[in-house]
Design an enzyme around this catalytic site. Structure first.
Site, short mmCIF file in Angstrom:
data_model
loop_
_atom_site.label_atom_id
_atom_site.label_comp_id
_atom_site.label_asym_id
_atom_site.label_seq_id
_atom_site.Cartn_x
_atom_site.Cartn_y
_atom_site.Cartn_z
N VAL A 73 0.84 -1.20 0.00
CA VAL A 73 0.00 0.00 0.00
C VAL A 73 0.87 1.25 0.00
O VAL A 73 0.62 2.20 -0.76
CB VAL A 73 -0.97 -0.01 1.19
CG1 VAL A 73 -1.78 1.29 1.23
CG2 VAL A 73 -1.91 -1.20 1.11
N ASP A 74 1.89 1.28 0.84
CA ASP A 74 2.81 2.42 0.84
C ASP A 74 3.42 2.63 -0.54
O ASP A 74 3.51 3.77 -1.04
CB ASP A 74 3.94 2.20 1.85
CG ASP A 74 3.58 2.68 3.25
OD1 ASP A 74 2.65 3.48 3.39
OD2 ASP A 74 4.25 2.24 4.21
N MET A 75 3.86 1.57 -1.16
CA MET A 75 4.56 1.70 -2.44
C MET A 75 3.61 2.11 -3.57
O MET A 75 3.95 2.95 -4.40
CB MET A 75 5.31 0.41 -2.76
CG MET A 75 6.41 0.12 -1.74
SD MET A 75 7.25 -1.45 -1.98
CE MET A 75 8.29 -1.05 -3.38
N GLY B 125 2.95 5.71 -3.19
CA GLY B 125 4.05 6.48 -3.75
C GLY B 125 3.99 6.56 -5.26
O GLY B 125 4.25 7.62 -5.85
#
Length: 376
Positions: A174-176, A179
């Site tokens: 999810v973070d990536m 981004g």
């Protein structure tokens, strides 16, 4: 990634980015921009980005985690809770194209640096805010974390063995993806600014980005009313689309049509399987998945995963050995695709974004933590 002397310009040469982000989603976004030539200034609080301490392993006194998403950036330390730090940030923003930040909603407003204020001072500035849930709504203003987004937004509910517990995806997906979406949004805003001359506010949340990943589970639910569940490595719509043990290693088969299934059966010296009434079409194979798995499992024990996967791919049958990280990084095709960069004492995953005339360039590794720029 090419070295600096190979090309004088990259795709984003000339763009200046002020990077106030920490941890992963924001730094991953700004590293994409930096790899492709943007001048990224990473501004950290005096204590530094907390991921500098997320080790071992460490590279010197900095965690490998931090090193992996902060190359090609310049470094600076500012205490934005102090007026002098905020004033200096404004001087930087006057010459910047893009501000990327992931403060908890309300923090910049408290410091007099909210979007409405900055828009008036710097009308051409593109302000990208990465947050957990956005500033308003039922969950507005709450902090966001990758694993929590995976749990809340359904990813864990469809990940794991059929009879097992919900399972976090083994990387901060999810973070990536947040981004990546932030980088896409920034480039869209840069393109639009060529016509309007104006910046805009980019509202990118982990919550939205996690929801955007729910394919095909959301479409299946919309059209069937059935709540998707965990299927392990099995695809909910296709069979055989799962992993199998072989005589040496594991293989993943991703057979998407009847032609591929027939080719698989021929390669395994069991062509009659493709004519078996239980396995004629995908719907049949899906209905009789357990029987198909039992048959294929026995046959595949006679093969080696690496060799069979290569042979099947050459026939046009989607298949892959299940490699660990070391096997993948040492694979000759990884080297051929230049996906590991090792230069000037730095080693890391290279950019997957390949441009023919203006390729990404390696300029420097992650910045060291700077002393505060002012004595407060």
């Amino acid at each position: 990634m090419h070295n600096q002397s190979s090309h004088s310009h990259s795709a984003l040469t000339g763009l200046t980015v002020i990077d106030l982000t920490r941890v992963l989603g924001g730094p991953y976004c700004t590293q994409i921009l930096a790899d492709h030539g943007a001048n990224v200034l990473k501004i950290e609080p005096p204590s530094g980005d907390e991921t500098r301490m997320w080790g071992p392993p460490f590279v010197g006194d900095t965690a490998a985690y931090f090193v992996g998403v902060n190359r090609n950036k310049e470094g600076m330390s500012l205490d934005l809770s102090q007026e002098q730090g905020r004033a200096f940030l404004r001087t930087l923003l006057a010459d910047a194209d893009i501000l990327v930040e992931n403060f908890k909603p309300g923090t910049l407003e408290k410091w007099g640096l909210g979007y409405q204020t900055l828009q008036q001072e710097f009308p051409a500035l593109i302000h990208c805010c990465i947050s957990g849930f956005g500033a308003d709504g039922p969950l507005g203003g709450l902090p966001g974390y990758d694993a929590c987004a995976q749990a809340m937004c359904g990813l864990m509910s469809v990940n794991g063995e059929k009879n097992g517990d919900p399972l976090r995806v083994g990387l901060p997906v999810v973070d990536m993806v947040t981004g990546l979406n932030a980088a896409i949004a920034i480039l869209m805003a840069v393109n639009e600014r060529h016509n309007s001359g104006l910046g805009q506010y980019l509202d990118i949340t982990l919550y939205d980005c996690a929801i955007s990943l729910l394919h095909p589970h959301a479409p299946n639910y919309f059209n069937s009313g059935k709540i998707p569940g965990r299927t392990g490595n099995d695809h909910p719509n296709i069979a055989p689309y799962e992993s199998y043990a072989t005589g040496e290693g594991e293989i993943f088969l991703a057979v998407g049509n009847n032609r591929q299934f027939a080719l698989l059966c021929q390669k395994l010296n069991h062509p009659a399987l493709a004519e078996d009434a239980r396995f004629i079409n995908n719907a049949d194979r899906l209905q009789n998945r357990s029987q198909l798995r039992e048959v294929l499992s026995a046959i595949l024990l006679e093969y080696k995963a690496q060799e069979l996967a290569r042979d099947l791919l050459e026939l046009g049958v989607p298949a892959a050995p299940i490699n660990n990280v070391a096997q993948l990084l040492e694979h000759p095709h990884t080297a051929h695709r230049n996906m590991v960069i090792e230069q000037d004492g730095y080693i890391g995953i290279n950019t997957p974004i390949k441009l023919s005339r203006t390729p990404a360039r390696f300029r420097k590794g992650a910045p060291a933590l700077q002393k505060p720029s002012f004595e407060y």
